[in-house]
Design a protein around this motif. Structure first.
Motif, short mmCIF file in Angstrom:
data_model
loop_
_atom_site.label_atom_id
_atom_site.label_comp_id
_atom_site.label_asym_id
_atom_site.label_seq_id
_atom_site.Cartn_x
_atom_site.Cartn_y
_atom_site.Cartn_z
N THR A 1 0.70 -1.09 0.11
CA THR A 1 0.18 0.00 -0.07
C THR A 1 0.88 1.21 -0.08
N ARG A 2 0.49 2.07 -0.90
CA ARG A 2 1.19 3.43 -1.01
C ARG A 2 0.38 4.78 -0.73
N GLY A 3 -0.73 4.50 -0.67
CA GLY A 3 -1.70 5.71 0.00
C GLY A 3 -3.17 5.05 0.21
N PHE A 4 -3.82 5.98 0.60
CA PHE A 4 -5.32 5.49 0.96
C PHE A 4 -6.37 6.71 0.49
N VAL A 5 -7.59 6.28 0.15
CA VAL A 5 -8.75 7.05 -0.08
C VAL A 5 -9.83 6.56 0.71
N VAL A 6 -10.40 7.59 1.18
CA VAL A 6 -11.53 7.25 2.27
C VAL A 6 -12.78 7.95 1.69
N THR A 7 -13.93 7.14 1.39
CA THR A 7 -14.94 7.83 0.68
C THR A 7 -16.35 7.27 1.64
N CYS A 8 -17.43 8.16 1.58
CA CYS A 8 -18.64 7.81 2.11
C CYS A 8 -19.69 8.12 1.13
N PHE A 9 -20.48 6.82 1.07
CA PHE A 9 -21.37 6.93 -0.04
C PHE A 9 -22.84 6.32 0.48
N ASP A 10 -24.02 7.08 -0.03
CA ASP A 10 -25.25 6.42 0.57
C ASP A 10 -26.03 6.00 -0.77
N PRO A 11 -26.22 4.80 -0.89
CA PRO A 11 -26.83 4.03 -2.16
C PRO A 11 -28.29 4.11 -1.94
N ASP A 12 -29.01 4.43 -0.87
CA ASP A 12 -30.23 4.56 -0.83
C ASP A 12 -30.97 5.91 -1.16
N ALA A 13 -30.30 6.93 -1.27
CA ALA A 13 -30.61 8.27 -1.58
C ALA A 13 -31.51 8.09 -2.68
N PRO A 14 -32.72 8.83 -2.99
CA PRO A 14 -33.73 8.64 -3.80
C PRO A 14 -33.28 9.55 -5.10
N THR A 15 -32.27 9.18 -5.74
CA THR A 15 -31.55 9.87 -6.99
C THR A 15 -31.45 9.06 -8.17
N GLY A 16 -31.45 7.81 -7.98
CA GLY A 16 -31.06 6.99 -9.21
C GLY A 16 -29.65 6.70 -9.22
N GLY B 1 -27.40 7.28 -6.16
CA GLY B 1 -27.02 7.55 -4.93
C GLY B 1 -26.47 8.98 -4.31
N PHE B 2 -25.84 9.16 -3.36
CA PHE B 2 -25.14 10.45 -3.05
C PHE B 2 -23.91 10.45 -2.02
N TRP B 3 -23.04 11.07 -2.77
CA TRP B 3 -21.70 11.00 -2.11
C TRP B 3 -21.61 11.92 -1.03
N HIS B 4 -21.12 11.60 -0.01
CA HIS B 4 -21.07 12.43 1.17
C HIS B 4 -19.33 12.88 1.53
N TRP B 5 -18.55 12.02 1.00
CA TRP B 5 -17.17 12.44 1.49
C TRP B 5 -16.36 11.68 0.38
N VAL B 6 -15.22 12.34 -0.22
CA VAL B 6 -14.27 11.69 -1.12
C VAL B 6 -12.90 12.20 -0.55
N LEU B 7 -12.26 11.77 0.17
CA LEU B 7 -10.74 12.11 0.82
C LEU B 7 -9.77 11.36 -0.11
N VAL B 8 -8.99 12.18 -0.90
CA VAL B 8 -8.04 11.37 -1.62
C VAL B 8 -6.49 11.92 -1.17
N ASN B 9 -5.59 10.98 -1.64
CA ASN B 9 -4.13 10.97 -1.37
C ASN B 9 -3.76 11.27 -0.04
N LEU B 10 -4.48 10.43 0.88
CA LEU B 10 -3.64 10.06 2.24
C LEU B 10 -2.58 9.41 2.26
N PRO B 11 -1.44 9.75 3.07
CA PRO B 11 -0.17 8.98 2.88
C PRO B 11 -0.41 7.69 3.51
N ALA B 12 0.52 6.73 3.01
CA ALA B 12 0.47 5.30 3.55
C ALA B 12 0.72 5.29 5.06
N THR B 13 1.31 6.34 5.55
CA THR B 13 1.55 6.44 7.13
C THR B 13 0.47 6.72 7.84
#
Length: 176
Positions: free
Chosen positions: A61-76, A78-90
């Motif tokens: 592993t060289r890095g991380f991405v953290v996300t939060c997604f609601d597949p139940d949103a009435p949109t067809g 879903g709904f993205w609540h959080w997309v955090l990219v480029n966290l260091p592997a440490t």
């Protein structure tokens, strides 16, 4: 308006399978309701991201991405609540309401239109929504995505760089 609809699939059931590792939280529990601290201010919450910690990810592993997604949103879609990219592997833990972000990490725009965490806010009276918090272990130091990237574009890039994934799925409901 009726909110009757089929239950959406878990988004990670639809992607190619990858190994898993462990994500834990002192703030959220898999399958249990989120505290209002982690809900959006529009439904009386504090809009704080929950504490998350992870372990057991692949050695390469060289890095991380953290996300939060609601597949139940009435949109067809879903709904993205959080997309955090480029966290260091440490980095193997995020504090509640993490600020500032570690290293060169940044958030892309969520579906609220903000480059930050956006808490749960399902429509009043709708069934409980699932909030899929995912930690993606990636094989590169950084995803080559700009800050103005969409969550879908980040997801597309993750498809080519995810070594393993850990998820925790709390729920939230606003009574009608």
């Amino acid at each position: 308006m009726s909110l009757e609809r089929a239950v959406a699939p878990d988004p990670y059931d639809l992607l190619p399978e990858v190994p898993s590792f462990t994500v834990t939280s002192t703030d959220v529990t898999d399958g249990q309701p989120l505290d209002e601290l982690f809900a959006h201010t529009s439904v009386g919450g504090k809009n704080l991201s929950p504490q998350l910690a992870w372990s057991g990810f692949p050695d390469e592993t060289r890095g991380f991405v953290v996300t939060c997604f609601d597949p139940d949103a009435p949109t067809g879609s879903g709904f993205w609540h959080w997309v955090l990219v480029n966290l260091p592997a440490t980095v193997t833990e995020l504090a509640r309401g993490v600020d500032p972000l570690p290293g060169e990490a940044f958030c892309v725009r969520n579906d609220y239109g903000e480059s930050s965490y956006g808490g749960a806010a399902p429509p009043p009276g709708d069934r409980p929504h699932r909030y899929v918090f995912a930690v993606h272990a990636i094989d590169v130091d950084k995803l080559e995505v700009p800050p103005e990237a969409s969550p879908a574009y980040v997801g597309f890039n993750l498809a080519f760089h995810t070594l393993a994934r850990a998820t925790i799925r709390p729920t939230f409901q606003v009574k009608g």
